[in-house]
Write a protein that holds these residues in place. Structure first.
Motif, PDB file in Angstrom:
ATOM      1  N   GLU A 295       0.801  -1.397   0.111  1.00 16.56           N
ATOM      2  CA  GLU A 295       0.154   0.081   0.086  1.00 16.56           C
ATOM      3  C   GLU A 295       0.776   1.407   0.066  1.00 16.56           C
ATOM      4  O   GLU A 295       0.422   2.214  -0.433  1.00 16.56           O
ATOM      5  CB  GLU A 295      -0.977  -0.133   1.172  1.00 16.56           C
ATOM      6  N   GLY A 296       1.983   1.408   0.701  1.00 22.60           N
ATOM      7  CA  GLY A 296       2.721   2.610   1.055  1.00 22.60           C
ATOM      8  C   GLY A 296       4.270   2.352   0.815  1.00 22.60           C
ATOM      9  O   GLY A 296       4.892   3.225   1.270  1.00 22.60           O
ATOM     10  N   GLY A 297       4.707   1.119   0.563  1.00 22.19           N
ATOM     11  CA  GLY A 297       6.275   1.266   0.343  1.00 22.19           C
ATOM     12  C   GLY A 297       6.646   0.723   1.967  1.00 22.19           C
ATOM     13  O   GLY A 297       6.204   0.412   2.904  1.00 22.19           O
ATOM     14  N   PRO A 298       8.029   0.409   1.888  1.00 23.46           N
ATOM     15  CA  PRO A 298       8.567   0.092   3.192  1.00 23.46           C
ATOM     16  C   PRO A 298       8.526   0.976   4.300  1.00 23.46           C
ATOM     17  O   PRO A 298       8.414   0.322   5.528  1.00 23.46           O
ATOM     18  CB  PRO A 298      10.192   0.137   2.709  1.00 23.46           C
ATOM     19  N   GLY A 299       8.332   2.337   4.117  1.00 24.57           N
ATOM     20  CA  GLY A 299       8.244   3.172   5.338  1.00 24.57           C
ATOM     21  C   GLY A 299       7.028   2.711   6.241  1.00 24.57           C
ATOM     22  O   GLY A 299       6.870   2.454   7.405  1.00 24.57           O
ATOM     23  N   LEU A 300       5.815   2.677   5.315  1.00 24.43           N
ATOM     24  CA  LEU A 300       4.585   2.238   5.910  1.00 24.43           C
ATOM     25  C   LEU A 300       4.593   1.111   6.490  1.00 24.43           C
ATOM     26  O   LEU A 300       4.322   0.544   7.644  1.00 24.43           O
ATOM     27  CB  LEU A 300       3.416   2.514   5.003  1.00 24.43           C
ATOM     28  N   ALA A 301       5.241  -0.147   5.899  1.00 23.89           N
ATOM     29  CA  ALA A 301       5.566  -1.358   6.268  1.00 23.89           C
ATOM     30  C   ALA A 301       5.985  -1.451   7.721  1.00 23.89           C
ATOM     31  O   ALA A 301       5.834  -2.282   8.693  1.00 23.89           O
ATOM     32  CB  ALA A 301       6.160  -2.299   5.368  1.00 23.89           C
ATOM     33  N   VAL A 302       7.208  -0.539   7.810  1.00 24.02           N
ATOM     34  CA  VAL A 302       7.895  -0.622   9.081  1.00 24.02           C
ATOM     35  C   VAL A 302       7.382   0.068  10.317  1.00 24.02           C
ATOM     36  O   VAL A 302       7.204  -0.532  11.471  1.00 24.02           O
ATOM     37  CB  VAL A 302       9.230  -0.227   8.816  1.00 24.02           C
ATOM     38  N   TYR A 303       6.856   1.062   9.945  1.00 20.64           N
ATOM     39  CA  TYR A 303       6.346   1.984  11.251  1.00 20.64           C
ATOM     40  C   TYR A 303       4.767   1.825  11.532  1.00 20.64           C
ATOM     41  O   TYR A 303       4.495   2.249  12.429  1.00 20.64           O
ATOM     42  CB  TYR A 303       6.705   3.565  10.774  1.00 20.64           C
ATOM     43  N   ALA A 304       4.300   1.121  10.662  1.00 19.27           N
ATOM     44  CA  ALA A 304       2.630   1.122  11.089  1.00 19.27           C
ATOM     45  C   ALA A 304       2.354   0.301  12.190  1.00 19.27           C
ATOM     46  O   ALA A 304       3.097  -0.738  12.460  1.00 19.27           O
ATOM     47  CB  ALA A 304       2.183   0.467   9.831  1.00 19.27           C
ATOM     48  N   SER A 305       1.381   0.465  12.934  1.00 19.57           N
ATOM     49  CA  SER A 305       1.078  -0.346  14.029  1.00 19.57           C
ATOM     50  C   SER A 305       0.579  -1.771  13.619  1.00 19.57           C
ATOM     51  O   SER A 305       0.449  -2.640  14.514  1.00 19.57           O
ATOM     52  CB  SER A 305      -0.135   0.479  14.971  1.00 19.57           C
ATOM     53  N   SER A 306       0.037  -1.773  12.400  1.00 19.19           N
ATOM     54  CA  SER A 306      -0.282  -3.150  11.884  1.00 19.19           C
ATOM     55  C   SER A 306       1.027  -3.901  11.041  1.00 19.19           C
ATOM     56  O   SER A 306       0.853  -4.739  10.431  1.00 19.19           O
ATOM     57  CB  SER A 306      -1.554  -3.335  10.883  1.00 19.19           C
ATOM     58  N   GLY A 307       2.141  -3.139  11.074  1.00 17.65           N
ATOM     59  CA  GLY A 307       3.137  -3.354  10.370  1.00 17.65           C
ATOM     60  C   GLY A 307       4.326  -4.038  11.253  1.00 17.65           C
ATOM     61  O   GLY A 307       4.282  -4.872  12.203  1.00 17.65           O
ATOM     62  N   VAL A 308       5.655  -3.928  10.893  1.00 13.73           N
ATOM     63  CA  VAL A 308       6.603  -4.551  11.490  1.00 13.73           C
ATOM     64  C   VAL A 308       6.784  -3.946  13.035  1.00 13.73           C
ATOM     65  O   VAL A 308       6.891  -4.481  14.006  1.00 13.73           O
ATOM     66  CB  VAL A 308       8.220  -4.153  10.864  1.00 13.73           C
ATOM     67  N   ALA A 309       6.749  -2.582  13.315  1.00 13.12           N
ATOM     68  CA  ALA A 309       6.573  -2.007  14.612  1.00 13.12           C
ATOM     69  C   ALA A 309       5.704  -2.743  15.452  1.00 13.12           C
ATOM     70  O   ALA A 309       5.674  -2.940  16.562  1.00 13.12           O
ATOM     71  CB  ALA A 309       6.376  -0.475  14.599  1.00 13.12           C
ATOM     72  N   GLY A 310       4.415  -2.929  14.997  1.00 13.22           N
ATOM     73  CA  GLY A 310       3.210  -3.514  15.726  1.00 13.22           C
ATOM     74  C   GLY A 310       3.618  -5.121  15.932  1.00 13.22           C
ATOM     75  O   GLY A 310       3.411  -5.428  17.070  1.00 13.22           O
ATOM     76  N   ALA A 311       4.170  -5.792  15.081  1.00 12.70           N
ATOM     77  CA  ALA A 311       4.671  -7.103  15.014  1.00 12.70           C
ATOM     78  C   ALA A 311       5.587  -7.206  16.446  1.00 12.70           C
ATOM     79  O   ALA A 311       5.719  -8.228  16.999  1.00 12.70           O
ATOM     80  CB  ALA A 311       5.100  -7.639  13.784  1.00 12.70           C
ATOM     81  N   VAL A 312       6.568  -6.104  16.343  1.00 14.67           N
ATOM     82  CA  VAL A 312       7.667  -6.316  17.448  1.00 14.67           C
ATOM     83  C   VAL A 312       7.142  -5.912  18.712  1.00 14.67           C
ATOM     84  O   VAL A 312       7.483  -6.726  19.654  1.00 14.67           O
ATOM     85  CB  VAL A 312       8.582  -5.308  16.741  1.00 14.67           C
TER      86      VAL A 312
END
Length: 474
Positions: A295-312
């Motif tokens: 949807e928004g590239g690596p930045g959104l995937a890393v910092y979204a609460s439903s992305g990498v940050a939320g998973a961590v």
């Protein structure tokens, strides 16, 4: 088909139907008959022009004088005489002509040609091009407009996908950029249903009902035929749960418990339910990471609460919980460190989305608190898998105890025992199937889909009308 293509919606192409003004109707008839184009009038950037003065009543005007009821629109192969259609009572053709007029009037006209923009599945582009060429028109590929996502068309080609697709449609439309999670969502649903409705006898009744829907000739069940495989899967999952619990129309002893008896080990069952919930949430985070990237590239995937940050953050909190239960202090310390890293990354994403400043700091703080609380509540929410599984087992035990009590009082009460067993299980089956179905749906929508989806797509709605010749009035 490559597996990557199978995991995403059908690829769409932005197109324009281009024709000389005198051939526009033929082109639109070909498009309607093909049924694979969704026109986008707003994409033309102009309002449809008004009808020419003195051109007589339009098909829409004539249609107002007819009782159309549930008439399905259709088109004539050549331009009909509208007054003849009215005399013959061909409301379906008038309705079709009204739709065709609406599209024709929305066409952009430049340099002696007319054009209509829209969307077409990439797989249908070549066939539609040939069909339009035979009508004296052309199909022109266009660049996708910036900031506008194509409509979504899922691949309902495999039985498992068709069976589970109503689950996704009930929630919403998969965004065009996202992974299609239909099959995975269906499997998760039937697994949760089976945990809460674990009984071999009740599960086999569901399977029998699914087969009746599929192969029976009962008219009022015909509308459920598309769901028969989904219902059968839920029944098989319930039967598998019954084998784990040793339940066959209650604790009758017909099947052994391969794992545990729910009423004898409720705490262990609760821990198992939360563990299963954690695994499902982890899978939802993985899908969420992929979707945020698309949807928004690596930045959104890393910092979204439903992305990498939320998973961590979720992984850190999970390690803290396990370390606390097992009294492993090193695990708790590791979990705290991981959770802090995830929390900081989520905070960066929230702050960037808020626009910064003092208001952004306050908004970030509130959203961080909500995220942590929501993760905890979502995990605990999966305890309902155990709670309703225990309720099902308890109801079955009550029915079986009443049955055996009546049977022990001699042959005179044997019919009463049979009646109690049959009616009790009918009540338990109806009540618990409804409860388990609703609760599995709730867990799917609120706990899992809230991480998988961050946006809503829009469904692909092609313009499709049959073509037939008008009736000749007597």
């Amino acid at each position: 088909m490559p597996w990557r293509e199978a995991l995403r919606p059908v690829r769409m192409r932005r197109i324009a139907v281009v024709a000389a003004p005198g051939r526009l109707r033929d082109a639109l008839v070909a498009v309607a008959e093909a049924g694979c184009v969704e026109f986008d009038h707003d994409g033309a950037g102009q309002q449809p022009p008004a009808a020419p003065a003195g051109s007589g009543p339009t098909a829409a005007d004539l249609l107002r004088g007819l009782d159309t009821g549930a008439t399905a629109p259709a088109l004539a192969p050549t331009a009909p005489d509208l007054s003849e259609l009215l005399r013959a009572g061909d409301a379906d053709l008038l309705a079709g002509e009204a739709q065709l007029d609406e599209h024709a009037r929305a066409a952009v006209r430049r340099a002696g040609v007319s054009a209509l923009a829209g969307w077409c599945p990439d797989q249908d582009f070549d066939a539609l091009s040939q069909r339009l060429a035979a009508s004296g028109a052309a199909l022109v590929p266009l660049r996708n407009p910036r900031g506008i996502d194509p409509p979504t068309l899922l691949r309902d080609v495999k039985p498992l996908h068709r069976a589970a697709s109503p689950l996704l449609r009930t929630y919403g439309t998969v965004p065009y950029a996202d992974v299609d999670p239909t099959v995975a969502a269906g499997l998760a649903y039937v697994a949760m249903f089976g945990i809460m409705f674990g009984d071999v006898g009740h599960g086999l009744l569901l399977v029998a009902g699914a087969l009746l829907i599929r192969f029976g000739r009962i008219p009022w069940l015909a509308k459920l035929r598309g769901l028969w495989l989904f219902i059968a899967g839920a029944g098989l999952a319930a039967a598998a749960g019954g084998l784990l619990y040793g339940e066959f129309f209650g604790p009758t002893g017909v099947v052994p418990a391969l794992w545990l008896k729910p009423l004898d080990a409720p705490t262990r069952m609760l821990a198992g339910a939360i563990g299963i919930g954690g695994l499902l949430l982890a899978a939802a985070y993985l899908l969420g990471i992929v979707n945020r990237w698309r949807e928004g590239g690596p930045g959104l995937a890393v910092y979204a609460s439903s992305g990498v940050a939320g998973a961590v953050l979720f992984a850190g909190l999970a390690v803290i919980g396990l370390g606390t239960v097992r009294h492993v202090h090193a695990a708790v310390a590791t979990g705290v460190a991981v959770a802090v890293v995830g929390l900081c990354a989520v905070a960066v994403g929230f702050y960037a989305a808020s626009g910064g400043g003092g208001a952004g700091v306050a908004q970030t703080g509130v959203e961080l608190f909500d995220t942590v609380v929501r993760i905890g509540s979502n995990v605990v929410s999966f305890s309902r898998l155990a709670a309703f599984g225990l309720a099902h087992a308890a109801l079955g035990a009550v029915i079986w105890d009443a049955t055996t009590t009546a049977a022990r009082h001699g042959a005179a009460l044997l019919p009463v025992a049979v009646l109690v067993f049959v009616l009790g299980n009918a009540l338990a089956f109806t009540l618990e199937a409804l409860v388990a179905g609703v609760q599995a749906l709730r867990l799917e929508f609120y706990e899992l889909f809230s991480r998988v989806f961050d946006l809503q797509g829009r469904p692909f709605r092609p313009w499709k009308l049959p073509v037939r010749s008008p009736e000749v009035p007597s």
